[in-house]
Design a protein around this motif. Structure first.
Motif, PDB file in Angstrom:
ATOM      1  N   UNK A 237      -3.167  -5.745  -5.651  1.00  0.00           N
ATOM      2  CA  UNK A 237      -4.143  -5.104  -4.263  1.00  0.00           C
ATOM      3  C   UNK A 237      -3.119  -4.622  -3.441  1.00  0.00           C
ATOM      4  N   UNK A 238      -3.836  -3.824  -2.480  1.00  0.00           N
ATOM      5  CA  UNK A 238      -2.817  -3.131  -1.659  1.00  0.00           C
ATOM      6  C   UNK A 238      -2.874  -3.914  -0.117  1.00  0.00           C
ATOM      7  N   UNK A 239      -3.622  -4.809   0.055  1.00  0.00           N
ATOM      8  CA  UNK A 239      -3.604  -5.521   1.179  1.00  0.00           C
ATOM      9  C   UNK A 239      -3.636  -7.232   0.763  1.00  0.00           C
ATOM     10  N   UNK A 240      -3.268  -8.018   1.836  1.00  0.00           N
ATOM     11  CA  UNK A 240      -3.070  -9.445   1.323  1.00  0.00           C
ATOM     12  C   UNK A 240      -4.288 -10.066   0.683  1.00  0.00           C
ATOM     13  N   UNK A 241      -5.633  -9.627   1.271  1.00  0.00           N
ATOM     14  CA  UNK A 241      -6.798 -10.398   1.013  1.00  0.00           C
ATOM     15  C   UNK A 241      -7.226  -9.970  -0.508  1.00  0.00           C
ATOM     16  N   UNK A 242      -7.164  -8.668  -0.747  1.00  0.00           N
ATOM     17  CA  UNK A 242      -7.360  -8.060  -2.140  1.00  0.00           C
ATOM     18  C   UNK A 242      -6.471  -8.669  -3.446  1.00  0.00           C
ATOM     19  N   UNK A 243      -5.205  -8.562  -2.906  1.00  0.00           N
ATOM     20  CA  UNK A 243      -4.132  -9.112  -3.652  1.00  0.00           C
ATOM     21  C   UNK A 243      -4.504 -10.684  -4.309  1.00  0.00           C
ATOM     22  N   UNK A 244      -4.716 -11.367  -3.172  1.00  0.00           N
ATOM     23  CA  UNK A 244      -4.840 -12.524  -3.066  1.00  0.00           C
ATOM     24  C   UNK A 244      -6.176 -12.923  -4.107  1.00  0.00           C
ATOM     25  N   UNK A 245      -7.303 -12.483  -4.005  1.00  0.00           N
ATOM     26  CA  UNK A 245      -8.220 -12.569  -4.781  1.00  0.00           C
ATOM     27  C   UNK A 245      -7.935 -12.309  -6.422  1.00  0.00           C
ATOM     28  N   UNK A 246      -7.323 -11.449  -6.707  1.00  0.00           N
ATOM     29  CA  UNK A 246      -7.025 -10.737  -7.933  1.00  0.00           C
ATOM     30  C   UNK A 246      -6.005 -11.528  -8.589  1.00  0.00           C
ATOM     31  N   UNK A 247      -4.971 -11.967  -7.830  1.00  0.00           N
ATOM     32  CA  UNK A 247      -4.182 -12.996  -8.273  1.00  0.00           C
ATOM     33  C   UNK A 247      -4.717 -14.475  -8.811  1.00  0.00           C
TER      34      UNK A 247
ATOM     35  N   UNK B 142       0.778  -1.105  -0.007  1.00  0.00           N
ATOM     36  CA  UNK B 142       0.058  -0.014   0.164  1.00  0.00           C
ATOM     37  C   UNK B 142       0.933   1.240   0.045  1.00  0.00           C
ATOM     38  N   UNK B 143       2.123   1.099  -0.269  1.00  0.00           N
ATOM     39  CA  UNK B 143       3.141   2.119  -0.106  1.00  0.00           C
ATOM     40  C   UNK B 143       3.177   2.714  -1.654  1.00  0.00           C
ATOM     41  N   UNK B 144       2.919   3.981  -1.871  1.00  0.00           N
ATOM     42  CA  UNK B 144       3.028   4.486  -3.062  1.00  0.00           C
ATOM     43  C   UNK B 144       4.294   4.715  -3.348  1.00  0.00           C
TER      44      UNK B 144
ATOM     45  N   UNK C 279       6.086 -11.907   7.164  1.00  0.00           N
ATOM     46  CA  UNK C 279       6.144 -12.221   5.827  1.00  0.00           C
ATOM     47  C   UNK C 279       4.970 -13.216   5.544  1.00  0.00           C
ATOM     48  N   UNK C 280       4.887 -14.259   6.427  1.00  0.00           N
ATOM     49  CA  UNK C 280       3.742 -15.207   6.172  1.00  0.00           C
ATOM     50  C   UNK C 280       2.483 -14.629   6.284  1.00  0.00           C
ATOM     51  N   UNK C 281       2.326 -13.612   6.790  1.00  0.00           N
ATOM     52  CA  UNK C 281       0.879 -12.807   7.075  1.00  0.00           C
ATOM     53  C   UNK C 281       0.635 -11.779   5.988  1.00  0.00           C
ATOM     54  N   UNK C 282       1.712 -11.097   5.753  1.00  0.00           N
ATOM     55  CA  UNK C 282       1.331  -9.969   4.751  1.00  0.00           C
ATOM     56  C   UNK C 282       1.817 -10.333   3.304  1.00  0.00           C
ATOM     57  N   UNK C 283       2.931 -11.242   2.976  1.00  0.00           N
ATOM     58  CA  UNK C 283       3.396 -10.857   1.677  1.00  0.00           C
ATOM     59  C   UNK C 283       2.911 -12.510   1.170  1.00  0.00           C
ATOM     60  N   UNK C 284       2.877 -13.489   1.788  1.00  0.00           N
ATOM     61  CA  UNK C 284       2.580 -15.012   1.226  1.00  0.00           C
ATOM     62  C   UNK C 284       1.369 -15.309   0.544  1.00  0.00           C
ATOM     63  N   UNK C 285       0.501 -14.755   1.266  1.00  0.00           N
ATOM     64  CA  UNK C 285      -1.210 -15.089   0.800  1.00  0.00           C
ATOM     65  C   UNK C 285      -1.373 -14.752  -0.704  1.00  0.00           C
ATOM     66  N   UNK C 286      -1.204 -13.796  -1.490  1.00  0.00           N
ATOM     67  CA  UNK C 286      -1.133 -13.707  -2.773  1.00  0.00           C
ATOM     68  C   UNK C 286      -0.438 -15.104  -3.519  1.00  0.00           C
ATOM     69  N   UNK C 287       0.830 -15.251  -3.244  1.00  0.00           N
ATOM     70  CA  UNK C 287       1.476 -16.388  -3.739  1.00  0.00           C
ATOM     71  C   UNK C 287       0.936 -17.877  -3.482  1.00  0.00           C
ATOM     72  N   UNK C 288       0.279 -17.809  -2.110  1.00  0.00           N
ATOM     73  CA  UNK C 288      -0.395 -19.320  -1.850  1.00  0.00           C
ATOM     74  C   UNK C 288      -1.709 -19.255  -2.694  1.00  0.00           C
ATOM     75  N   UNK C 289      -2.310 -18.052  -2.826  1.00  0.00           N
ATOM     76  CA  UNK C 289      -3.406 -18.056  -3.585  1.00  0.00           C
ATOM     77  C   UNK C 289      -3.392 -18.539  -5.152  1.00  0.00           C
ATOM     78  N   UNK C 290      -2.179 -18.119  -5.712  1.00  0.00           N
ATOM     79  CA  UNK C 290      -1.899 -18.348  -6.881  1.00  0.00           C
ATOM     80  C   UNK C 290      -1.518 -19.761  -7.121  1.00  0.00           C
ATOM     81  N   UNK C 291      -0.867 -20.239  -6.257  1.00  0.00           N
ATOM     82  CA  UNK C 291      -0.380 -21.556  -6.516  1.00  0.00           C
ATOM     83  C   UNK C 291      -1.460 -22.530  -6.277  1.00  0.00           C
ATOM     84  N   UNK C 292      -2.456 -22.207  -5.375  1.00  0.00           N
ATOM     85  CA  UNK C 292      -3.606 -22.930  -5.209  1.00  0.00           C
ATOM     86  C   UNK C 292      -4.377 -22.896  -6.438  1.00  0.00           C
ATOM     87  N   UNK C 293      -4.446 -21.968  -7.333  1.00  0.00           N
ATOM     88  CA  UNK C 293      -5.279 -21.736  -8.489  1.00  0.00           C
ATOM     89  C   UNK C 293      -4.706 -22.446  -9.596  1.00  0.00           C
ATOM     90  N   UNK C 294      -3.531 -22.711  -9.499  1.00  0.00           N
ATOM     91  CA  UNK C 294      -2.660 -23.803 -10.500  1.00  0.00           C
ATOM     92  C   UNK C 294      -1.702 -23.017 -11.386  1.00  0.00           C
TER      93      UNK C 294
END
Length: 395
Positions: free
Chosen positions: A206-216, A194-196, A258-273
């Motif tokens: 996405x500027x937060x883990x959840x929003x980024x994960x959804x769009x990833x 979220x840092x411009x 890192x696991x809380x803030x940065x990992x979720x979008x990567x985990x989501x993309x991996x789960x998506x294939x």
């Protein structure tokens, strides 16, 4: 890849639950019902897919090819390189001469029309159509667009819209790439900030883990089955403002944060294939002082903790040289360290006069000196052979 190489040619805890995301995307996947002349609704006929080899056939083919390759040929197949120009014969000659497993297209490879680009990529695969090279491109949309005819929005627009818009944009983008003969899109930015002031700010989904994960997730879903999706830049540029094109960004952020803030979008993309993950040139010093692209620790985290079983690839290794730091001025040694750390493939946009043979020779020598196990080279080469074979229409 290089943020400076912008628009050319004329110009991911996940906070959102899987249930919510699937609800967002439901209704846009699969054929819509069709109405017959009598008014009765029936399922529309699904398009006939292009023939592709079965999984067992792909593995058998790849193992046979591997058994007939020399060490040097195996090593060469672990490189994705670049050569400038749009001449199909020259591009084919480059692939044939060095035996590389992939080529990345930059702005200087993109001609004026989709038909011309399709002719180029077809030529690059013509010598061995049963095992085409991986042909990649950075097609994020927005600031990083290579194809001048890609009018789909990028992250700067998509992050303020429903995730379904991301899926639709990347689905259309993937179709354009496939029509042009491009098989790998380095297009899904899974960094989150979220840092411009961050150099990656305009490119995050996405500027937060959840929003980024959804769009990833939506991005990977949109590309699925059309081109191979890549998540970048693992483990995430969001914790530092520094630009990895000119320095090695460093952060003392803890592994837990890192696991809380940065990992979720990567985990989501991996789960998506997603089939590939690109490692960034950035250091999380609480995990490893080395850049993640050269870090065995970060490769173990990706596989053991996030469960990724696909192919990993470095960000452009030339970026390490461009930092000016003395420890990264030997491109061959950079390639050796990258493969030793666990990268399946090395990406290097060599400068003018760069020598692919020197890169390949350096890794071959490292194997012969037991710096890299032969078994690792075989496993990496096999994974890439399977990936490449899966792109072929030959049975």
């Amino acid at each position: 890849m290089r943020a400076a190489r912008r628009r050319t040619a004329a110009v991911v805890a996940v906070a959102l639950s899987a249930t919510l995301l699937s609800g967002v995307l439901t209704g846009c996947v699969g054929p819509a019902p069709a109405r017959t002349a009598g008014g009765t609704r029936t399922a529309a006929a699904a398009p006939t897919p292009s023939p592709t080899p079965t999984v067992d056939a792909v593995e058998a083919y790849a193992r046979q090819r591997l058994a007939n390759m020399t060490l040097r040929q195996k090593v060469a197949s672990l490189f994705m390189l670049h050569t400038p120009g749009t001449d199909p014969a020259a591009l084919r000659g480059y692939v044939d001469r060095y035996g590389v497993g992939g080529m990345i297209l930059m702005g200087d490879n993109i001609p004026a029309t989709p038909a011309e680009l399709a002719a180029q990529t077809a030529a690059m695969s013509a010598s061995d159509p049963g095992l085409p090279p991986l042909i990649g491109v950075d097609e994020e949309g927005g600031d990083v667009t290579r194809l001048g005819w890609d009018d789909q929005p990028g992250a700067d627009t998509l992050r303020s819209q429903d995730p379904a818009a991301t899926r639709d944009a990347f689905a259309r983008r993937a179709t354009l790439l496939k029509q042009a003969g491009i098989s790998v899109n380095f297009g899904t930015v899974a960094d989150v900030t979220a840092d411009p002031a961050s150099f990656i700010a305009d490119r995050v989904l996405g500027t937060d883990p959840g929003a980024a994960a959804a769009r990833v997730t939506a991005s990977v879903t949109g590309e699925r089955g059309t081109v191979l999706s890549t998540l970048k830049h693992f483990p995430g540029h969001g914790e530092s403002e520094a630009d990895s094109h000119h320095a090695v960004p460093s952060t003392a952020v803890s592994k837990q944060d890192w696991s809380t803030r940065d990992a979720p979008p990567f985990q989501a993309g991996i789960s998506a294939g997603a089939e590939l993950v690109m490692f960034g040139h950035l250091a999380y010093t609480q995990v490893d002082a080395a850049p993640a692209s050269l870090s065995a620790a970060w490769h173990r985290i990706l596989t053991d903790e996030l469960g990724f079983r696909g192919a990993s690839i470095t960000d452009d290794l030339r970026m390490l040289q461009d930092t000016g730091l003395p420890q990264y001025q030997d491109p061959g040694e950079n390639a050796v360290q990258a493969i030793a750390a666990g990268n399946t493939m090395v990406l290097d946009v060599l400068p003018a006069g760069g020598d692919p043979d020197a890169l390949i020779d350096a890794v071959v020598a490292a194997v012969q000196q037991s710096r890299i196990p032969v078994a690792q080279i075989d496993a990496d080469a096999l994974k890439l052979l399977e990936l490449r074979r899966s792109l072929s229409a030959e049975e």
